[in-house]
Write a protein that holds these residues in place. Structure first.
Motif, mmCIF file in Angstrom:
data_model
loop_
_atom_site.group_PDB
_atom_site.id
_atom_site.type_symbol
_atom_site.label_atom_id
_atom_site.label_comp_id
_atom_site.label_asym_id
_atom_site.label_seq_id
_atom_site.Cartn_x
_atom_site.Cartn_y
_atom_site.Cartn_z
ATOM 1 N N PHE A 142 0.812 -1.207 0.000
ATOM 2 C CA PHE A 142 0.000 0.000 0.000
ATOM 3 C C PHE A 142 0.858 1.276 0.000
ATOM 4 N N THR A 143 2.008 1.224 0.657
ATOM 5 C CA THR A 143 2.828 2.422 0.798
ATOM 6 C C THR A 143 3.907 2.470 -0.283
ATOM 7 N N THR A 152 -4.001 1.438 -7.367
ATOM 8 C CA THR A 152 -4.782 1.802 -6.189
ATOM 9 C C THR A 152 -4.612 0.756 -5.088
ATOM 10 N N ASP A 153 -5.062 1.101 -3.898
ATOM 11 C CA ASP A 153 -4.987 0.149 -2.791
ATOM 12 C C ASP A 153 -5.833 -1.092 -3.070
ATOM 13 N N SER A 176 1.797 -0.402 8.048
ATOM 14 C CA SER A 176 0.877 -0.116 6.950
ATOM 15 C C SER A 176 -0.355 -1.007 7.049
ATOM 16 N N GLN A 180 -4.701 -0.114 8.427
ATOM 17 C CA GLN A 180 -5.829 -0.234 7.517
ATOM 18 C C GLN A 180 -7.140 -0.380 8.297
ATOM 19 N N ASP A 252 -12.344 0.736 -4.641
ATOM 20 C CA ASP A 252 -11.792 2.079 -4.480
ATOM 21 C C ASP A 252 -12.895 3.119 -4.398
ATOM 22 N N ASP A 255 -11.747 8.910 -2.069
ATOM 23 C CA ASP A 255 -10.980 9.288 -0.876
ATOM 24 C C ASP A 255 -10.473 8.075 -0.102
ATOM 25 N N GLY A 256 -10.350 6.925 -0.772
ATOM 26 C CA GLY A 256 -9.800 5.740 -0.107
ATOM 27 C C GLY A 256 -10.592 4.496 -0.409
ATOM 28 N N TRP A 257 -10.880 3.725 0.632
ATOM 29 C CA TRP A 257 -11.600 2.468 0.476
ATOM 30 C C TRP A 257 -13.103 2.690 0.379
#
Length: 284
Positions: A142-143, A152-153, A176, A180, A252, A255-257
């Motif tokens: 992820f990082t 993307t994550d 990391s 989550q 996705d 703004d994130g998950w």
């Protein structure tokens, strides 16, 4: 208290030696190898990850067989990293869990190639390298390391299902993963290492891939987009067993998950550029 099984990394000392990390030259001689693996067994070590082979010469392949034979005597799992593609050793030595033989996630760290090509490359491997056998890609970073991600994550998370490996070595820092959301941590903690069934639901090398994998009463459906533009994929689940499922959808958002639990499995999914998704279906 749960204590995770311990695996130890070794330098094969047959490939990259000068300037490489150690321990070195502990496995090359049969007597010292026997002593080393006996020490592992006595101290509760469950496996070894042996790195830096120098190709698929007779010398290397014979050495791999000797390592597997000795490891089996001491009840040790084996992961050959920095090694050639699988050559059928698992048929004789089921303690061989995985082999690298792939341009994997460590190359986010080594060179900037993945900065531009990671998504397309990732969407190619299920059709090529992973068809041959277990693949130690070391997925799910992820990082950023030396070079930034373009995936993307959710793309990274989906690789843990799309890629088959007898043991999945996740690539990121512990903090990391610990940082989550709970649903992501739970997903990773429950992720199977072996599957009962696998189905390719759609895809084209380099463009996208969607696969379904079964473990017990749960199905994992994962997909990634290998392209720089968004896309919609239709999910044909007609080949899955006819049952009532509880769905969890991880994908996705801007703004994130995005983590949802719809009453039914979606019929299609929108993938962001270089994005991905996972749908978990559990029978109820």
């Amino acid at each position: 208290m749960f204590i995770a099984p311990l695996l130890i990394w070794y330098n094969s000392s047959i490939g990259w030696i000068d300037g490489a990390p150690g321990p070195k030259f502990r496995l090359n001689d049969p007597e010292t190898r026997e002593k080393e693996f006996a020490w592992c067994e006595e101290n509760g070590v469950k496996g070894v990850k042996i790195d830096f082979f120098s190709g698929d010469t007779n010398r290397n392949l014979n050495y791999m067989a000797e390592l597997l034979e000795c490891a089996a005597r001491h009840k040790l799992l084996v992961n050959f990293h920095g090694a050639t593609i699988p050559r059928g050793f698992q048929r004789t030595y089921p303690n061989l869990m995985s082999v690298e033989g792939v341009y994997g996630a460590e190359w986010y760290n080594n060179v900037p190639t993945f900065t531009d090509e990671a998504a397309s490359h990732n969407a190619t491997l299920p059709f090529t390298r992973n068809v041959i056998g277990s693949m130690d890609y070391t997925p799910c970073a992820f990082t950023d390391s030396q070079h930034p991600h373009i995936t993307t994550d959710a793309h990274e998370l989906a690789l843990t299902v799309l890629y088959e490996s007898g043991i999945q070595h996740l690539a990121d820092r512990p903090e990391s993963f610990l940082g989550q959301p709970e649903a992501i941590r739970r997903f990773l903690s429950e992720l199977p290492a072996a599957w009962d069934d696998t189905m390719l639901l759609g895809g084209y090398p380099g463009e996208y891939v969607v696969m379904a994998r079964q473990k017990g009463d749960r199905w994992y459906i994962a997909g990634i987009n290998g392209q720089d533009c968004g896309m919609d994929v239709r999910l044909d689940l007609s080949r899955l067993p006819d049952a009532k499922y509880q769905a969890t959808v991880i994908t996705d958002s801007d703004d994130g998950w995005s983590i949802t639990s719809p009453s039914e499995c979606p019929e299609s999914m929108h993938l962001m550029p270089r994005g991905g998704f996972i749908i978990m279906l559990e029978t109820v």
